[in-house]
Design a protein around this motif. Sequence first.
Motif, short mmCIF file in Angstrom:
data_model
loop_
_atom_site.label_atom_id
_atom_site.label_comp_id
_atom_site.label_asym_id
_atom_site.label_seq_id
_atom_site.Cartn_x
_atom_site.Cartn_y
_atom_site.Cartn_z
N LEU A 324 12.18 3.24 -38.15
CA LEU A 324 11.01 2.40 -37.88
C LEU A 324 11.41 0.95 -37.64
N SER A 325 12.37 0.46 -38.43
CA SER A 325 12.82 -0.93 -38.26
C SER A 325 13.46 -1.14 -36.91
N GLU A 326 14.29 -0.19 -36.49
CA GLU A 326 14.95 -0.31 -35.20
C GLU A 326 13.93 -0.25 -34.05
N CYS A 327 12.93 0.59 -34.18
CA CYS A 327 11.86 0.63 -33.16
C CYS A 327 11.21 -0.74 -33.01
N ALA A 328 10.93 -1.39 -34.14
CA ALA A 328 10.26 -2.70 -34.10
C ALA A 328 11.18 -3.77 -33.51
N LEU A 329 12.45 -3.79 -33.93
CA LEU A 329 13.38 -4.82 -33.48
C LEU A 329 13.69 -4.68 -31.98
N ILE A 330 14.00 -3.45 -31.56
CA ILE A 330 14.33 -3.23 -30.16
C ILE A 330 13.10 -3.44 -29.28
N GLY A 331 11.94 -3.06 -29.79
CA GLY A 331 10.71 -3.28 -29.04
C GLY A 331 10.48 -4.75 -28.76
N GLU A 332 10.73 -5.59 -29.79
CA GLU A 332 10.53 -7.03 -29.62
C GLU A 332 11.57 -7.62 -28.67
N GLU A 333 12.82 -7.20 -28.81
CA GLU A 333 13.90 -7.77 -28.00
C GLU A 333 13.79 -7.38 -26.53
N ARG A 334 13.34 -6.16 -26.27
CA ARG A 334 13.34 -5.66 -24.89
C ARG A 334 11.94 -5.61 -24.26
N GLY A 335 10.94 -6.07 -24.98
CA GLY A 335 9.60 -6.11 -24.41
C GLY A 335 8.98 -4.75 -24.21
N VAL A 336 9.30 -3.81 -25.09
CA VAL A 336 8.72 -2.47 -25.01
C VAL A 336 8.02 -2.17 -26.32
N SER A 337 7.30 -1.06 -26.34
CA SER A 337 6.67 -0.61 -27.59
C SER A 337 6.97 0.86 -27.81
N PHE A 338 7.11 1.24 -29.07
CA PHE A 338 7.35 2.63 -29.43
C PHE A 338 6.11 3.18 -30.14
N LYS A 339 5.54 4.21 -29.56
CA LYS A 339 4.35 4.85 -30.14
C LYS A 339 4.75 6.21 -30.69
N LEU A 340 4.46 6.44 -31.97
CA LEU A 340 4.85 7.67 -32.64
C LEU A 340 3.66 8.59 -32.83
N ASP A 341 3.86 9.89 -32.59
CA ASP A 341 2.80 10.84 -32.94
C ASP A 341 2.87 11.12 -34.44
N ARG A 342 2.15 12.14 -34.90
CA ARG A 342 2.05 12.41 -36.33
C ARG A 342 3.39 12.74 -36.95
N ARG A 343 3.66 12.14 -38.09
CA ARG A 343 4.89 12.45 -38.84
C ARG A 343 4.78 13.86 -39.44
N LEU A 344 5.81 14.66 -39.23
CA LEU A 344 5.91 16.00 -39.80
C LEU A 344 7.08 16.02 -40.77
N GLU A 345 6.93 16.71 -41.87
CA GLU A 345 8.03 16.73 -42.83
C GLU A 345 8.13 18.06 -43.56
N SER A 346 9.34 18.39 -43.95
CA SER A 346 9.61 19.55 -44.79
C SER A 346 10.48 19.09 -45.94
N THR A 347 10.12 19.48 -47.14
CA THR A 347 10.82 19.01 -48.33
C THR A 347 12.13 19.75 -48.52
N SER A 348 13.16 19.04 -48.97
CA SER A 348 14.42 19.68 -49.31
C SER A 348 14.24 20.54 -50.56
N ALA A 349 15.20 21.41 -50.81
CA ALA A 349 15.07 22.33 -51.95
C ALA A 349 16.44 22.66 -52.53
N THR A 350 16.47 22.86 -53.84
CA THR A 350 17.68 23.29 -54.54
C THR A 350 17.49 24.74 -54.96
N MET A 351 18.48 25.56 -54.71
CA MET A 351 18.40 26.96 -55.12
C MET A 351 18.61 27.08 -56.63
#
Length: 430
Positions: A324-351
Amino acid sequence: MAALAEKRAAFPEESADRKLAEELLDALRAKTSDGVGITRESYGAGESAALDLVEAKARALGLQTERDAGANLVVTLEGSEPELPFLACGSHLDSVPQGGNFDGAAGVIAGLAILAGFKAEGFRPRRTLKLYALRGEESARFGKAYLGSSALFGGLTPADLAVKDAQSGRTLAECMRDVGVAVDRVERAEPLLDAARVAAWVELHIEQGPVLVARNLPVGIVTGIRGNIRHRAVECSGEAGHSGAVPRWLRRDAVFATAELITHLDRHWRTLLERGRDVVVTSGVFGTDPQEHAIARIPGTVRFSFEVRSQNTETLEAFYDLFLSECALIGEERGVSFKLDRRLESTSATMDAGWVTRLKAAARGLGLPDEEIPSGAGHDAAVFANAGIPSAMIFVRNEHGSHNPKEAMEIDDFLAGIAVMRAAIRDAAQ
């Protein structure tokens, strides 16, 4: 491996296991081939056909079958004390498009071989044994993995159910309803299975990486499963222009901005690896719009996917924050914007440590190596583990990776995995 062959000869169930495995794998390939590999779409026709094939065989072997409220196939060998929490095993039957025939299916067939073998020999366990042929493990169709097992434990949200299949435009809820899922209960996040009724979950799966092949080992005992954070679509928006007329300092080039983002993420990845962190990063979908891109056009839009995986939740979140930080920094430096769709996640697990010990002991008792191995890929076992159910996995050696038609599991390695799983389940079920 000669000692292993001598030990195998002492197991009368091996010939039956081989016959069953070859018959079902051949039938699944014939029924769900797409001409390149196999395709068994989550909550689609190929997946349903696969469940029907396995169910018919289970009934022919004298086992009880049913479809639960999640439209999963459940095969049962009743124990002498059915009031006890039952032992569950299995895997999934869906696949990615043009995938391999063993991913998921091997685990279902292994469970069926074990239940059928116990019934044939007259062994009645104290605990009831249940085989689950689960739906919707793959993320290929709806972007989110573990759909079938998550539904079992009330883990799907209205937003999950509203996601559309990119090809047909139909929602997950509609596709689930088509195959008989109790969607109203899933929408209410109502568990379809009481986790307290499950004593353990045991899953056999092909390894989807190269470790067992590189180490020349037929099987491995899984210690943990990586979780992930994903975005199916990230859009970098800049400004289109003529490639010869706009100087660098006035450009808002979406390709160069996105390339810089990926390069920075790669550097962060390398740094974390040097610090001993477990992490992998991928952008598997990447491109400009073919309807508008051209050699002489500065690209105004790039779309790509993002995925980070780790066995450690803190590492996952830390890398996502870097993204997220890199999206913001590069967006500002290069005059672009990064738009993200919904965050999807799966939790890690220990056997479960006790089950890891049991599987290792079973392997040694069969003359097999008892190598421990982490899982970089996700599996339904992670959902069962995070529902509080002691969970375990066995990997079987498989060449050429997975999610492609070249999966190459040797039947002898598969039989070794079944033997380890059978011995461990027999020990736990008595």
